[in-house]
Design a protein around this motif. Structure first.
Motif, PDB file in Angstrom:
ATOM      1  N   ASN A   1       0.840  -1.199   0.000  1.00 47.21           N
ATOM      2  CA  ASN A   1       0.000   0.000   0.000  1.00 47.21           C
ATOM      3  C   ASN A   1       0.878   1.253   0.000  1.00 47.21           C
ATOM      4  OD1 ASN A   1      -3.128  -0.668   0.709  1.00 47.21           O
ATOM      5  ND2 ASN A   1      -1.729  -2.240   1.516  1.00 47.21           N
ATOM      6  N   LYS A   2       0.805   2.012  -1.054  1.00 43.09           N
ATOM      7  CA  LYS A   2       1.647   3.189  -1.188  1.00 43.09           C
ATOM      8  C   LYS A   2       1.223   4.299  -0.219  1.00 43.09           C
ATOM      9  CE  LYS A   2       4.203   1.706  -4.624  1.00 43.09           C
ATOM     10  NZ  LYS A   2       5.668   1.498  -4.481  1.00 43.09           N
ATOM     11  N   VAL A   3       2.224   5.071   0.235  1.00 42.43           N
ATOM     12  CA  VAL A   3       1.971   6.222   1.109  1.00 42.43           C
ATOM     13  C   VAL A   3       1.504   7.394   0.255  1.00 42.43           C
ATOM     14  CG1 VAL A   3       3.001   7.848   2.762  1.00 42.43           C
ATOM     15  CG2 VAL A   3       3.736   5.447   2.734  1.00 42.43           C
ATOM     16  N   LYS A   4       0.418   8.032   0.687  1.00 43.26           N
ATOM     17  CA  LYS A   4      -0.125   9.168  -0.055  1.00 43.26           C
ATOM     18  C   LYS A   4      -0.319  10.376   0.874  1.00 43.26           C
ATOM     19  CE  LYS A   4      -2.566   6.322  -3.440  1.00 43.26           C
ATOM     20  NZ  LYS A   4      -3.874   6.029  -4.084  1.00 43.26           N
ATOM     21  N   MET A   5      -0.473  11.511   0.240  1.00 43.49           N
ATOM     22  CA  MET A   5      -0.793  12.718   0.989  1.00 43.49           C
ATOM     23  C   MET A   5      -2.292  12.768   1.245  1.00 43.49           C
ATOM     24  SD  MET A   5       1.622  15.577  -0.909  1.00 43.49           S
ATOM     25  CE  MET A   5       1.081  15.088  -2.560  1.00 43.49           C
ATOM     26  N   LYS A   6      -2.656  13.094   2.492  1.00 46.49           N
ATOM     27  CA  LYS A   6      -4.069  13.194   2.856  1.00 46.49           C
ATOM     28  C   LYS A   6      -4.594  14.602   2.624  1.00 46.49           C
ATOM     29  CE  LYS A   6      -7.204  12.121   6.668  1.00 46.49           C
ATOM     30  NZ  LYS A   6      -7.290  11.624   8.078  1.00 46.49           N
ATOM     31  N   GLN A   7      -3.795  15.602   3.003  1.00 48.52           N
ATOM     32  CA  GLN A   7      -4.183  16.986   2.765  1.00 48.52           C
ATOM     33  C   GLN A   7      -2.946  17.877   2.768  1.00 48.52           C
ATOM     34  OE1 GLN A   7      -7.012  17.340   5.950  1.00 48.52           O
ATOM     35  NE2 GLN A   7      -5.484  18.066   7.426  1.00 48.52           N
ATOM     36  N   VAL A   8      -3.032  18.962   2.018  1.00 48.29           N
ATOM     37  CA  VAL A   8      -1.955  19.948   1.925  1.00 48.29           C
ATOM     38  C   VAL A   8      -2.572  21.316   2.186  1.00 48.29           C
ATOM     39  CG1 VAL A   8      -0.175  20.976   0.481  1.00 48.29           C
ATOM     40  CG2 VAL A   8      -0.715  18.539   0.253  1.00 48.29           C
ATOM     41  N   GLU A   9      -2.054  22.044   3.167  1.00 52.58           N
ATOM     42  CA  GLU A   9      -2.696  23.288   3.594  1.00 52.58           C
ATOM     43  C   GLU A   9      -1.676  24.412   3.750  1.00 52.58           C
ATOM     44  OE1 GLU A   9      -6.190  21.491   6.437  1.00 52.58           O
ATOM     45  OE2 GLU A   9      -4.089  21.042   6.873  1.00 52.58           O
ATOM     46  N   TRP A  10      -2.017  25.565   3.212  1.00 53.20           N
ATOM     47  CA  TRP A  10      -1.221  26.770   3.474  1.00 53.20           C
ATOM     48  C   TRP A  10      -1.694  27.331   4.806  1.00 53.20           C
ATOM     49  CZ3 TRP A  10      -2.446  32.325   1.873  1.00 53.20           C
ATOM     50  CH2 TRP A  10      -1.380  33.163   2.220  1.00 53.20           C
ATOM     51  N   ILE A  11      -0.772  27.422   5.765  1.00 51.45           N
ATOM     52  CA  ILE A  11      -1.152  27.821   7.117  1.00 51.45           C
ATOM     53  C   ILE A  11      -0.608  29.201   7.481  1.00 51.45           C
ATOM     54  CG2 ILE A  11      -1.430  25.466   7.943  1.00 51.45           C
ATOM     55  CD1 ILE A  11       1.347  25.585   9.137  1.00 51.45           C
ATOM     56  N   GLY A  12      -0.232  29.975   6.450  1.00 53.74           N
ATOM     57  CA  GLY A  12       0.147  31.359   6.689  1.00 53.74           C
ATOM     58  C   GLY A  12       1.583  31.670   6.350  1.00 53.74           C
ATOM     59  N   ASN A  13       1.790  32.876   5.786  1.00 57.85           N
ATOM     60  CA  ASN A  13       3.116  33.358   5.429  1.00 57.85           C
ATOM     61  C   ASN A  13       3.843  32.362   4.538  1.00 57.85           C
ATOM     62  OD1 ASN A  13       2.787  35.750   6.906  1.00 57.85           O
ATOM     63  ND2 ASN A  13       3.325  34.699   8.797  1.00 57.85           N
ATOM     64  N   SER A  14       4.914  31.767   5.050  1.00 56.85           N
ATOM     65  CA  SER A  14       5.704  30.855   4.228  1.00 56.85           C
ATOM     66  C   SER A  14       5.525  29.400   4.646  1.00 56.85           C
ATOM     67  CB  SER A  14       7.188  31.230   4.340  1.00 56.85           C
ATOM     68  OG  SER A  14       7.604  31.168   5.693  1.00 56.85           O
TER      69      SER A  14
ATOM     70  N   ILE B   1       3.641  25.638   5.056  1.00 58.71           N
ATOM     71  CA  ILE B   1       2.737  24.673   4.442  1.00 58.71           C
ATOM     72  C   ILE B   1       2.734  23.411   5.292  1.00 58.71           C
ATOM     73  CG2 ILE B   1       2.288  23.226   2.414  1.00 58.71           C
ATOM     74  CD1 ILE B   1       3.837  25.352   0.774  1.00 58.71           C
ATOM     75  N   ALA B   2       1.547  22.873   5.566  1.00 60.17           N
ATOM     76  CA  ALA B   2       1.412  21.630   6.329  1.00 60.17           C
ATOM     77  C   ALA B   2       0.953  20.515   5.391  1.00 60.17           C
ATOM     78  CB  ALA B   2       0.420  21.798   7.477  1.00 60.17           C
ATOM     79  N   VAL B   3       1.719  19.429   5.368  1.00 58.44           N
ATOM     80  CA  VAL B   3       1.371  18.250   4.572  1.00 58.44           C
ATOM     81  C   VAL B   3       1.060  17.115   5.533  1.00 58.44           C
ATOM     82  CG1 VAL B   3       2.135  16.576   2.862  1.00 58.44           C
ATOM     83  CG2 VAL B   3       2.830  18.977   2.655  1.00 58.44           C
ATOM     84  N   THR B   4      -0.193  16.641   5.526  1.00 58.34           N
ATOM     85  CA  THR B   4      -0.603  15.518   6.367  1.00 58.34           C
ATOM     86  C   THR B   4      -0.640  14.263   5.508  1.00 58.34           C
ATOM     87  OG1 THR B   4      -1.945  16.984   7.738  1.00 58.34           O
ATOM     88  CG2 THR B   4      -2.361  14.618   7.919  1.00 58.34           C
ATOM     89  N   LEU B   5       0.073  13.241   5.932  1.00 59.22           N
ATOM     90  CA  LEU B   5       0.109  11.977   5.197  1.00 59.22           C
ATOM     91  C   LEU B   5      -0.980  11.045   5.725  1.00 59.22           C
ATOM     92  CD1 LEU B   5       3.961  11.806   5.152  1.00 59.22           C
ATOM     93  CD2 LEU B   5       2.481  12.355   3.219  1.00 59.22           C
ATOM     94  N   ASP B   6      -1.214   9.972   5.020  1.00 57.09           N
ATOM     95  CA  ASP B   6      -2.352   9.121   5.376  1.00 57.09           C
ATOM     96  C   ASP B   6      -2.009   8.051   6.399  1.00 57.09           C
ATOM     97  OD1 ASP B   6      -0.829   7.413   3.870  1.00 57.09           O
ATOM     98  OD2 ASP B   6      -2.399   6.893   2.414  1.00 57.09           O
ATOM     99  N   ARG B   7      -0.810   8.155   7.007  1.00 56.16           N
ATOM    100  CA  ARG B   7      -0.413   7.179   8.022  1.00 56.16           C
ATOM    101  C   ARG B   7       0.805   7.700   8.781  1.00 56.16           C
ATOM    102  NH1 ARG B   7       0.923   2.826   3.533  1.00 56.16           N
ATOM    103  NH2 ARG B   7      -0.679   4.093   2.557  1.00 56.16           N
ATOM    104  N   LYS B   8       1.215   6.947   9.784  1.00 59.08           N
ATOM    105  CA  LYS B   8       2.442   7.256  10.504  1.00 59.08           C
ATOM    106  C   LYS B   8       3.621   6.650   9.744  1.00 59.08           C
ATOM    107  CE  LYS B   8       4.905   6.390  14.844  1.00 59.08           C
ATOM    108  NZ  LYS B   8       4.858   5.716  16.167  1.00 59.08           N
ATOM    109  N   LEU B   9       4.656   7.461   9.549  1.00 60.51           N
ATOM    110  CA  LEU B   9       5.839   6.994   8.852  1.00 60.51           C
ATOM    111  C   LEU B   9       6.947   6.642   9.832  1.00 60.51           C
ATOM    112  CD1 LEU B   9       6.059   9.435   5.816  1.00 60.51           C
ATOM    113  CD2 LEU B   9       4.845   7.257   5.990  1.00 60.51           C
TER     114      LEU B   9
END
Length: 523
Positions: free
Chosen positions: A95-108, A110-118
């Motif tokens: 099962n490949k690891v994928k990105m769950k969500q990508v969010e701009w959280i201000g200024n410079s 970016i938060a990338v939430t993955l679909d599992r614990k790495l």
């Protein structure tokens, strides 16, 4: 154990401490937890490697403020605590690891939430593109989502423009390498991409609130730690609520921390205190001096404190030294308000150095020159208490103003009460302080519509260091009580002159009551 590799050296961090570092928890922030790696690592690890010219992996606090971290936790982007028992979803091999969500959280950021614990994270696996053009990234940090999944925060070398998220602009994250892996060695899904979402408005809608408690659950256990979490050059009010307790610490609200609002649980039992004094030896040599003796320093503009006690707990009888000045609060900024607060000390309790300050329904106690300095300050509806020094003739001086002659106003005591347990006629209203003999420090003090107790000496004012009180700008207007006598030494304002001594005039046009009304708060 968690393994870091930096500048060619491997570092070992215990699994408990690693969570504190990676999640932004303040619990372990004062500990040095790294040592050179010389042995084994266990299965519970997150390996963060950055090579020469690659991304720098840092603590979350190094790329964002403590206030921002709290908002990310409130919003559900980061986990709220290190004691979470959430078990992330475990994916079997294949099962490949994928990105769950990508969010701009201000200024410079970016938060990338993955679909599992790495288990292993390589920040360079993910790139950011604007209309196909690479956005350069300089730093990254690793955290955990409330679901237990891995979150990577990236800091770009420049700030994003909100306009990028409207119209036909395309901003996205894309997996460009497959180094990172989960527990079962599932790797990143090459080419997986996700459009970036702007969540800055949602974050801005979360109240700017931090909490402090000595014992209970809170964001921080010290007042200074909460102040440090306020972003530098902040543009909005940040409220820091402080639970009842005695906080023995030195506190500084620096000039680059404006709009700080300290709110105690109640004035009598929420105490910020320290015990430095002027003649106390400093560790590096010399003594602290009067300015260096303060328990709390307030430099930031637009500051508010309420329901708090500020104390210098130095015991004058504990040491045999000449210089016993001991400041509780030192103020040097514009539009600083203290509401329902207490200032406790002996000599030099409150140093209003410069700027504009407003004290409302507060209590200030001391004996010698315990309200002093060159600031423009209003004391409205306050109790000013002169301590009994045991003298039958002189138990001190309420004020020692050093207002520069270029300033038309200094201190205005309005509708206040001067109280004491000292013998009658043993306390002066004030004396003129000329720092370093400055001839331009022509103090300005006005007591207006205030109660003056029997402890006030009929002469009212006295000289200081060769400078006559008669040359200072000391006046009274419509005071009452046994200490409110009128004679040639107690100059009275005319009705026309008194009209000029308003809160707005003294505070350079600032009316703190109006500001509170706009903020739906009542003084």
């Amino acid at each position: 154990m968690t393994k870091f590799k930096k500048n060619g050296k491997k570092l070992l961090i215990s699994s408990v401490s690693a969570f504190a570092v990676l999640s932004g928890s303040h619990a372990m922030s004062n500990s040095v937890i790294a040592s050179e790696l010389g042995g084994n690592t266990n299965d519970e690890k997150i390996e963060s490697v950055y090579q020469d010219g690659g991304l720098q992996i840092v603590q979350l606090e190094e790329i964002t403020s403590g206030l921002h971290l709290k908002k990310l936790k409130v919003m559900g982007i980061l986990s709220k605590g290190e004691n979470s028992t959430v078990q992330p979803t475990e994916f079997p091999p294949g099962n490949k690891v994928k990105m769950k969500q990508v969010e701009w959280i201000g200024n410079s950021l970016i938060a990338v939430t993955l679909d599992r614990k790495l288990e292993s994270v390589h920040a360079n696996d993910i790139a950011f593109l604007q209309n196909g053009e690479l956005l350069p990234v300089k730093r990254a940090s690793i955290g955990t989502s409330p679901e237990g999944n891995t979150v990577i925060l990236y800091q770009l070398t420049g700030s994003l423009n909100p306009d990028l998220f409207s119209g036909e602009q395309k901003v996205e994250a894309k997996i460009v390498q497959t180094t990172s892996a989960d527990k079962n060695d599932n790797r990143m899904q090459s080419g997986d991409h996700r459009k970036m979402r702007d969540v800055t408005a949602e974050l801005a809608g979360i109240p700017n609130l931090l909490t402090v408690s000595k014992d209970g659950p809170a964001d921080y256990s010290t007042v200074q730690a909460a102040i440090d979490a306020v972003p530098e050059n902040n543009k909005e009010k940040v409220e820091i609520t402080i639970e009842a307790g005695i906080y023995k610490e030195l506190v500084t609200i620096s000039k680059n921390k404006p709009f700080v609002h300290l709110r105690g649980e109640d004035a009598s039992n929420t105490v910020i205190t320290y015990d430095n004094y002027s003649g106390k030896p400093k560790p590096g040599g010399g003594t602290y001096g009067t300015t260096g003796s303060a328990s709390v320093y307030v430099y930031g503009d637009d500051f508010i404190a309420e329901n708090l006690t500020f104390e210098n707990s130095f015991d004058e009888q504990s040491v045999d030294v000449k210089d016993k000045q001991a400041v509780a609060v030192y103020t040097r900024g514009e539009r600083q308000a203290f509401i329902n607060s207490r200032f406790i000390g002996n000599q030099d309790t409150l140093y209003v150095r410069e700027g504009t300050q407003y004290f409302y329904q507060s209590y200030i106690e001391g004996d010698v020159d315990f309200i002093f300095g060159g600031g423009r300050a209003v004391f409205e509806d306050c109790d000013i208490f002169s301590l009994n020094r045991g003298s039958t003739t002189n138990n001190g001086y309420v004020t020692a103003a050093s207002t520069l002659i270029s300033e038309p106003y200094g201190y205005l005591f309005l509708n206040s009460r001067l109280l004491s347990d000292a013998p009658d006629q043993t306390v002066y209203l004030g004396r003129p302080w000329h720092p370093s003999g400055d001839p331009n420090a022509i103090g300005s003090v006005v007591f207006m519509n205030s109660y003056l107790g029997p402890h006030i000496i009929p002469q009212g004012w006295t000289d200081m260091s060769g400078f006559s009180y008669k040359d200072a700008r000391f006046y009274e207007y419509q005071n009452y009580g046994p200490g409110a006598v009128i004679n040639e030494d107690r100059r009275q304002l005319s009705d026309e002159e008194a009209e000029q001594f308003t809160i707005e005039n003294v505070l350079r046009g600032w009316n703190p009551k109006e500001l509170h009304e706009k903020d739906n708060e009542s003084i």
